[in-house]
Every structure is written in C-alpha cells, then in structure tokens.
Design an enzyme around this catalytic site. Sequence first.
Site, PDB file in Angstrom:
ATOM      1  N   GLU A 153       0.934  -1.319   0.037  1.00 32.72           N
ATOM      2  CA  GLU A 153       0.129  -0.050  -0.289  1.00 32.72           C
ATOM      3  C   GLU A 153       0.208   1.278  -0.125  1.00 32.72           C
ATOM      4  O   GLU A 153       0.709   1.747   0.410  1.00 32.72           O
ATOM      5  CB  GLU A 153      -0.813  -0.373   1.171  1.00 32.72           C
ATOM      6  CG  GLU A 153      -1.735  -1.236   0.984  1.00 32.72           C
ATOM      7  CD  GLU A 153      -2.714  -1.692   2.621  1.00 32.72           C
ATOM      8  OE1 GLU A 153      -2.825  -0.004   3.104  1.00 32.72           O
ATOM      9  OE2 GLU A 153      -3.601  -2.022   2.292  1.00 32.72           O
ATOM     10  N   ASP A 198      -1.421  -3.582  -3.108  1.00 32.15           N
ATOM     11  CA  ASP A 198      -1.956  -2.299  -3.520  1.00 32.15           C
ATOM     12  C   ASP A 198      -3.552  -2.178  -3.295  1.00 32.15           C
ATOM     13  O   ASP A 198      -4.148  -3.358  -3.790  1.00 32.15           O
ATOM     14  CB  ASP A 198      -1.680  -0.906  -3.295  1.00 32.15           C
ATOM     15  CG  ASP A 198      -1.876   0.201  -3.204  1.00 32.15           C
ATOM     16  OD1 ASP A 198      -0.459   1.691  -2.648  1.00 32.15           O
ATOM     17  OD2 ASP A 198      -2.603   0.123  -2.047  1.00 32.15           O
ATOM     18  N   GLU A 261      -6.669 -10.378  -1.839  1.00 29.88           N
ATOM     19  CA  GLU A 261      -7.103  -9.707  -1.240  1.00 29.88           C
ATOM     20  C   GLU A 261      -8.213  -9.682  -1.561  1.00 29.88           C
ATOM     21  O   GLU A 261      -9.077  -9.388  -0.887  1.00 29.88           O
ATOM     22  CB  GLU A 261      -6.938  -8.772  -0.356  1.00 29.88           C
ATOM     23  CG  GLU A 261      -5.597  -9.192   0.400  1.00 29.88           C
ATOM     24  CD  GLU A 261      -4.799  -8.000   0.907  1.00 29.88           C
ATOM     25  OE1 GLU A 261      -6.137  -7.064   1.677  1.00 29.88           O
ATOM     26  OE2 GLU A 261      -3.368  -7.540   1.553  1.00 29.88           O
TER      27      GLU A 261
HETATM   28  O1  G3I Z   1      -6.691 -12.153  17.497  1.00 28.45           O
HETATM   29  C1  G3I Z   1      -5.337 -10.876  18.318  1.00 28.45           C
HETATM   30  C2  G3I Z   1      -6.628 -11.523  19.826  1.00 28.45           C
HETATM   31  O2  G3I Z   1      -5.560 -12.128  20.557  1.00 28.45           O
HETATM   32  C3  G3I Z   1      -6.187 -10.222  20.448  1.00 28.45           C
HETATM   33  O3  G3I Z   1      -6.879  -9.736  21.829  1.00 28.45           O
HETATM   34  C4  G3I Z   1      -6.370  -8.914  19.816  1.00 28.45           C
HETATM   35  C5  G3I Z   1      -5.806  -7.703  20.425  1.00 28.45           C
HETATM   36  O4  G3I Z   1      -4.387  -7.455  20.085  1.00 28.45           O
HETATM   37  O5  G3I Z   1      -5.452  -8.679  18.105  1.00 28.45           O
HETATM   38  C6  G3I Z   1      -6.185  -9.373  17.731  1.00 28.45           C
HETATM   39  O6  G3I Z   1      -5.649  -9.826  16.320  1.00 28.45           O
HETATM   40  C7  G3I Z   1      -5.774  -9.256  15.489  1.00 28.45           C
HETATM   41  C8  G3I Z   1      -6.378 -10.219  14.201  1.00 28.45           C
HETATM   42  O7  G3I Z   1      -6.461  -8.693  13.521  1.00 28.45           O
HETATM   43  C9  G3I Z   1      -6.802 -11.062  14.294  1.00 28.45           C
HETATM   44  O8  G3I Z   1      -8.115 -10.139  14.641  1.00 28.45           O
HETATM   45  C10 G3I Z   1      -4.821  -8.282  15.317  1.00 28.45           C
HETATM   46  O9  G3I Z   1      -4.625  -7.277  16.208  1.00 28.45           O
HETATM   47  C11 G3I Z   1      -5.531  -6.947  14.045  1.00 28.45           C
HETATM   48  O10 G3I Z   1      -4.153  -5.744  13.861  1.00 28.45           O
HETATM   49  C12 G3I Z   1      -5.108  -7.870  12.703  1.00 28.45           C
HETATM   50  O11 G3I Z   1      -6.054  -7.140  12.107  1.00 28.45           O
HETATM   51  C13 G3I Z   1      -5.373  -7.224  10.726  1.00 28.45           C
HETATM   52  C14 G3I Z   1      -5.294  -5.973   9.703  1.00 28.45           C
HETATM   53  O12 G3I Z   1      -4.801  -6.451   8.449  1.00 28.45           O
HETATM   54  C15 G3I Z   1      -3.837  -5.870  10.385  1.00 28.45           C
HETATM   55  O13 G3I Z   1      -2.434  -6.569  10.640  1.00 28.45           O
HETATM   56  C16 G3I Z   1      -7.002  -8.074  10.020  1.00 28.45           C
HETATM   57  O14 G3I Z   1      -6.775  -9.038  10.262  1.00 28.45           O
HETATM   58  C17 G3I Z   1      -6.555  -8.427   8.457  1.00 28.45           C
HETATM   59  O15 G3I Z   1      -7.678  -9.126   7.669  1.00 28.45           O
HETATM   60  C18 G3I Z   1      -6.083  -6.782   7.376  1.00 28.45           C
HETATM   61  O16 G3I Z   1      -5.980  -7.326   6.364  1.00 28.45           O
HETATM   62  C19 G3I Z   1      -4.975  -6.299   5.622  1.00 28.45           C
HETATM   63  C20 G3I Z   1      -4.019  -7.115   5.136  1.00 28.45           C
HETATM   64  O17 G3I Z   1      -3.497  -7.193   5.771  1.00 28.45           O
HETATM   65  C21 G3I Z   1      -3.717  -5.534   3.943  1.00 28.45           C
HETATM   66  N1  G3I Z   1      -5.282  -5.157   3.217  1.00 28.45           N
HETATM   67  C22 G3I Z   1      -6.175  -4.240   3.996  1.00 28.45           C
HETATM   68  C23 G3I Z   1      -6.383  -5.734   4.445  1.00 28.45           C
HETATM   69  C24 G3I Z   1      -7.237  -5.253   5.614  1.00 28.45           C
HETATM   70  O18 G3I Z   1      -7.352  -4.483   6.458  1.00 28.45           O
END
Ligand code: G3I
Length: 354
Positions: A153, A198, A261
């Site tokens: 991105e 992206d 994605e």
């Molecule tokens: O599972 C843990 C949980 O145990 C914990 O209590 C909680 C609080 O810290 O976090 C949980 O993990 C979270 C995870 O998602 C699962 O829900 C992470 O904090 C959180 O950062 C993570 O978010 C991910 C996000 O990217 C940031 O990494 C999303 O799942 C994921 O779908 C999203 O994916 C992005 C791509 O990488 C890039 N393109 C956009 C896409 C959507 O935003």
Amino acid sequence: MSRRHILAAAPSLALMGCSRAPTASPVIDLPSLKSTAPFPVGVCAMTGHLDDPAWVDLVSTHFSQLTPEWEMKMERLVRDDGTLDFTASDRLADFCADQRMRLFGHTLIWYAQEHPWFQALPEDRFATEHDRYVRTTVERYRGRAVGWDVVNEPVAEDGNGYRECLWSRRFGGVDGYIRRAFDVAREADGEAVLFLNDYNLENNPTKGASYLRLVERLLAAGTPITGLGTQSHLDITIPEGQITAFMRELAGFGLPIHVSELDASLESGRRVDVRSDATRESQQRDRVVELAEAFMALPPAQRWAFTVWGARDSDSWMRLREDGGGPNDRPLLFDDRGRPKPVAADVAQIFAGG
Ligand code: G3I
C-alpha cells in the site's frame, strides 16, 4: 446481470426481493476451486483457524495457497525489544507444508505498521535493523514462501501521490524505501516472486493510475519487482468494465499478477443505503465475475494466484469494520456455515474455462 448469472441464479431469482433477509442460498454442489482453476487459489488465514476442523476441511478442499492474514507482519513478529517471534508464522508455514499448499509471505514493509521499536531506533542503527528484519524473515521461509508482498500500500488513499511513512522518511523518500526493501528481500531469497501490493486500484482509477506510474518508475530504476498485487477489496457499485480496464493495464508490464485479497462488501458505509439485499448480491456477483473473467483473460504466465481474503463470511475482517462492512456483511464466496454461494459457482465455472 451477466448470462452466467441468470443460468446459475434461477433458484434465488424466485426469492429475490421477497424479504429483507439474505436470499436463501440454493444448495450448490461446488467442484474444488483449486482443482478447477489453472492457477493457485489462495485464502488468508490465522493460527486460530487451524483449530477449527470445519475451516480446515473447507480450505483443504478449495484452496492451494495461504497468506497469513496478520501473523507474518511486523505487528506479530517484532517483540518490544526488537527480537523476532516466528511462533505463529511457523505454525502457518507448517500447516501449508502438511496440506501441500503454497505459502505466500505478507507483508514485510507497510506504512500502517511503524513498529514502536523501529520508531525508537537511532538514525545510525535504523538501516541495519531494517535490513536485518527483512533478511531474517525472508531467509527463514526461503524455499517455503513462493512469494512476498515486500511493500504494501504505497499509494495515497485518494490516489493522489504516495504515502509518506517512517520508512520513506528514513530511506530518502518513497522510491528509496521501496527499493531498499526489495533489494534486501531479493538478496535474502533469489527465487521468491517479489510483489508490490495495493488496494482500490480497480475501484479508484486515479489510484490505479498512480500505482501503475509507480511500478513503471521503480522498474525503470532497476527495483527487483517481479510480481504485481492488486488486493481487489471490491466496491460493488463501481461501473461495469472498470475492473477489466485496470487488469488489462496491469498486464501491460508482462509480470505475474496476484489478485491478493478479494472480498466484495455488501455494505457501502453510507448512512442511508436503500439497496435491497437482492440488489447488493447481484452487484456483488457482477463485480466478482468481472474480476474472475478479467483474471482468466490474462496470459497464463501472468495468472500467478487468485486469493480471497477469508474462507467464510464469518472469517472476514469486514465483520469487524465500522466504516463499511459490519456484523452482517457477507463479502466472500462461502457463507457463515461454509456453504458455497451462487457467486462461488460462477467463479468455478469461469476458472474451468466455461
Ligand atoms: O487475535 C488477536 C487477539 O488475540 C488479541 O486479543 C487482539 C488484540 O490485540 O488482536 C487480535 O489480532 C488482531 C487480528 O487482526 C485478528 O483479528 C490484530 O490485532 C489485528 O491487527 C489484525 O488485523 C488485521 C489487519 O490487516 C492488520 O494486520 C486483519 O485481520 C487483516 O484482515 C488486515 O488485512 C489487511 C491486509 O494485511 C492488507 N490489505 C488490507 C487488509 C484489510 O485491512
């Protein structure tokens, strides 16, 4: 609605507009997507999914590539003291090996993850530590990760220009940080396909054009980009043909393309949205079909992989979003219970060359 739809949609057509509830999915006997497609079909995953037998069964049936949804990112790998914790990413890599799935590394450098440990580094240590993190991570999965989203991105949200971030500030601008990450990743793994990834490239032609210009500039400067990732978080209200037009332009570089994605939210995030569920589902099918057809129309050597951002609707990050999406969103190919939707049958038919 395309011809393909009308044939496959007959059962739900009868239900369209009958109620506000989602149209009841007709029972669909879906062939294995991975067996049907002439390219890898991917899905994102997190370790919590591996303990869900229904998820494992669905994924092992339909998917041949796996992208760690968040556990191979800096937010999970880098501890507060800068050491690296690969526990979760190793478990996902082992699952891929057990299931004979390809592993796709996501993502090394991303404006959205300026880890506090990196932020606190003195100027004279930053480059060394950046290189150590990229090299150590890529080397760990050399021979197992077939590719990487090296930089994620880089284009500005509205498509006008490029994002400034910790990485661009420390490496002399946008081109500088991207070049650095790709050079170190290439040194660490001479085989993996290295992607610039992206989103909204189809939804927002301005952003798509900025991405293409950036790729052209980076390649001309010798940046070892060997793959192009378009996330395809589709806005289902965009005009017909916009997706196809972008895919054709992207193909112009002659590089492998990863639909990396895919999801297609039924929610617009607008305060008032009068579309019926049937209208939303029809729009969703039209745009997903257009994307799948545009991908299939690529030269085979450029059809690197087609990845959906979640197996079941209940797995989708969209369910947690407040700005569009939400608890009732249904953005994926399989419903909450893992049943294929009509759009999944459309995609399977397209992948089969139908
Ligand atoms: O599972 C843990 C949980 O145990 C914990 O209590 C909680 C609080 O810290 O976090 C949980 O993990 C979270 C995870 O998602 C699962 O829900 C992470 O904090 C959180 O950062 C993570 O978010 C991910 C996000 O990217 C940031 O990494 C999303 O799942 C994921 O779908 C999203 O994916 C992005 C791509 O990488 C890039 N393109 C956009 C896409 C959507 O935003």
